[in-house]
Design an enzyme around this catalytic site. Structure first.
Site, PDB file in Angstrom:
ATOM      1  N   HIS A 183      26.007   3.667  24.588  1.00  0.00           N
ATOM      2  CA  HIS A 183      26.729   4.372  23.527  1.00  0.00           C
ATOM      3  C   HIS A 183      28.093   3.718  23.311  1.00  0.00           C
ATOM      4  CE1 HIS A 183      29.151   7.716  21.783  1.00  0.00           C
ATOM      5  NE2 HIS A 183      28.028   7.962  21.138  1.00  0.00           N
ATOM      6  N   THR A 222      30.967   4.616  23.455  1.00  0.00           N
ATOM      7  CA  THR A 222      32.035   4.993  24.376  1.00  0.00           C
ATOM      8  C   THR A 222      31.894   4.330  25.746  1.00  0.00           C
ATOM      9  OG1 THR A 222      30.756   6.924  25.082  1.00  0.00           O
ATOM     10  CG2 THR A 222      32.351   7.242  23.297  1.00  0.00           C
ATOM     11  N   LYS A 223      30.778   3.646  25.995  1.00  0.00           N
ATOM     12  CA  LYS A 223      30.543   3.042  27.311  1.00  0.00           C
ATOM     13  C   LYS A 223      31.193   1.663  27.407  1.00  0.00           C
ATOM     14  CE  LYS A 223      28.180   6.612  28.626  1.00  0.00           C
ATOM     15  NZ  LYS A 223      28.309   7.467  27.443  1.00  0.00           N
ATOM     16  N   ASN A 224      31.064   1.028  28.557  1.00  0.00           N
ATOM     17  CA  ASN A 224      31.679  -0.290  28.763  1.00  0.00           C
ATOM     18  C   ASN A 224      30.983  -1.368  27.938  1.00  0.00           C
ATOM     19  OD1 ASN A 224      32.832   1.325  30.712  1.00  0.00           O
ATOM     20  ND2 ASN A 224      32.717  -0.204  32.335  1.00  0.00           N
TER      21      ASN A 224
END
Length: 382
Positions: free
Chosen positions: A180, A182-184
């Protein structure tokens, strides 16, 4: 002065060219060359039996629930401090999520709770890797083995993390990771099912292809494909996979950069923890090495959180709280249960704030966040 966002997706610079290549190839549905490239990369990196790329981590969790045969009457133990997808994967199968408490320095499941929550209806344990830090998988697996339970890791936040020197998400039968935005490592929306137990490989391919044996057909193993099992449309498009293929190659550099920031925050706020009553995330040890996904602090009391967030916003810095404990949520009360209560989760969730952290964040920006944090703590009387 420019505002510092809470997060910012990292771009490698090669994503558009990769997407253009997928378009030029005229193969835009799932399971094409870029999907295979991503899966092969992850399988090499993780050393697991198979990786199935999915359109979300939620989809991967749902596949895991289908694979282990969760059904009405079953119970699955999980932390209350997690996203709704962890519980929904169970609820969609008609089973009951049983919520465990967390420990405040990692916000991971309190392993001491697990054994007391096991009943004859318990089918599985679903530990979550909060902030990319794996929980005590050795103890969790020992409990599971003693009671004949399956372990599914919700490792949504954990690509690049390790436990006992091995990649996070590979210490169980099945695991799910997220890409997603928002992930790294990101693909906008996306995820993957990590299959460490080979017994699930064949059926996972069928579930992902809407319950058909299309994967076997594409491999030349059958002369036509047909509907053979339950399933759904869990594949991402080749456009998503093309974007992700570029991102995966940057995993190590992204992880290194985020851990640099994570350590800088913790070092800079160490003295403030004593002065202002903060609880900082546990220091990194050799057993559980996170990937710098989240840096969170627990304020001294819940009443400080709203003024803290508002004052940081006035400084031009976006901070955020996180989950509402699932056992207190309307759907959690309806579909799940928390027989032991989750007092630490309730207390910690009300005090938790997350500081901005993203790859490419400069020292000037992280220094400004630290300075504003310390000033804000004084201003709100913490």
């Amino acid at each position: 002065m420019a505002e510092i966002p809470f997060t910012r997706p990292h771009l490698t610079g090669g994503e558009l060219a990769s997407i253009a290549e997928a378009i030029d190839g005229r193969r835009l549905g799932g399971a094409g060359r870029f999907t295979q490239t991503c899966e092969s990369w992850l399988e090499r990196r993780l050393g697991c039996a198979r990786v199935s790329l999915t359109h979300s981590c939620t989809a991967a969790l749902e596949m895991a629930a289908l694979l282990i045969g969760i059904e009405p009457g079953d119970e699955v133990i999980m932390p209350s401090y997690t996203f709704s997808s962890t519980a929904n994967a169970v609820v969609l199968r008609g089973a009951t999520p049983v919520f465990a408490d967390c420990v405040s320095d990692t916000m991971n499941i309190d392993v001491d709770d697990i054994e007391a929550l096991i009943t004859p209806a318990t089918k599985a344990i679903m530990p979550v890797h909060y902030a990319g830090r794996p929980p005590d998988m050795d103890r969790i697996n020992a409990i599971a083995d003693a009671h004949g339970l399956i372990v599914i890791e919700d490792a949504a936040q954990s690509l690049g993390s390790t436990y006992k020197g091995a990649p996070a998400g590979t210490h169980s039968h099945l695991a799910a990771i997220s890409f997603h935005e928002t992930k790294n490592v990101v693909s906008g929306e996306g995820g993957a099912l990590i299959i460490s137990d080979p017994c699930y490989v064949e059926r996972a391919a069928i579930l992902r292809e809407k319950g058909t044996n299309r994967a076997a057909f594409m491999d030349g193993l059958v002369d036509k494909y047909t509907w053979v099992d339950v399933g759904s449309s869990y594949l991402p498009s080749e456009l998503v996979a093309a974007f992700l293929a570029q991102q995966l190659e940057a995993t190590d550099s992204i992880t290194k950069d985020r851990l640099r920031l994570w350590r800088a925050y913790r070092d800079a706020l160490g003295e403030a923890a004593d002065t202002h009553g903060l609880i900082l995330p546990a220091r990194i040890d050799a057993d559980a090495v996170p990937n710098g996904h989240i840096f969170h602090v627990l304020l001294a009391n819940a009443d400080q959180r709203a003024p803290f967030l508002n004052r940081m916003k006035e400084h031009g810095i976006q901070c955020s709280f996180h989950y509402v404990p699932l056992h207190t949520a309307p759907a959690g009360k309806r579909f799940g249960r928390a027989p032991l209560g989750c007092p630490t989760t309730e207390d910690a969730a009300a005090r938790l704030v997350r500081l901005p952290l993203f790859a490419g964040m400069g020292e000037a920006e992280s220094g400004r966040v630290v300075e504003a944090t310390l000033e804000t703590l004084k201003e709100i009387g913490a």
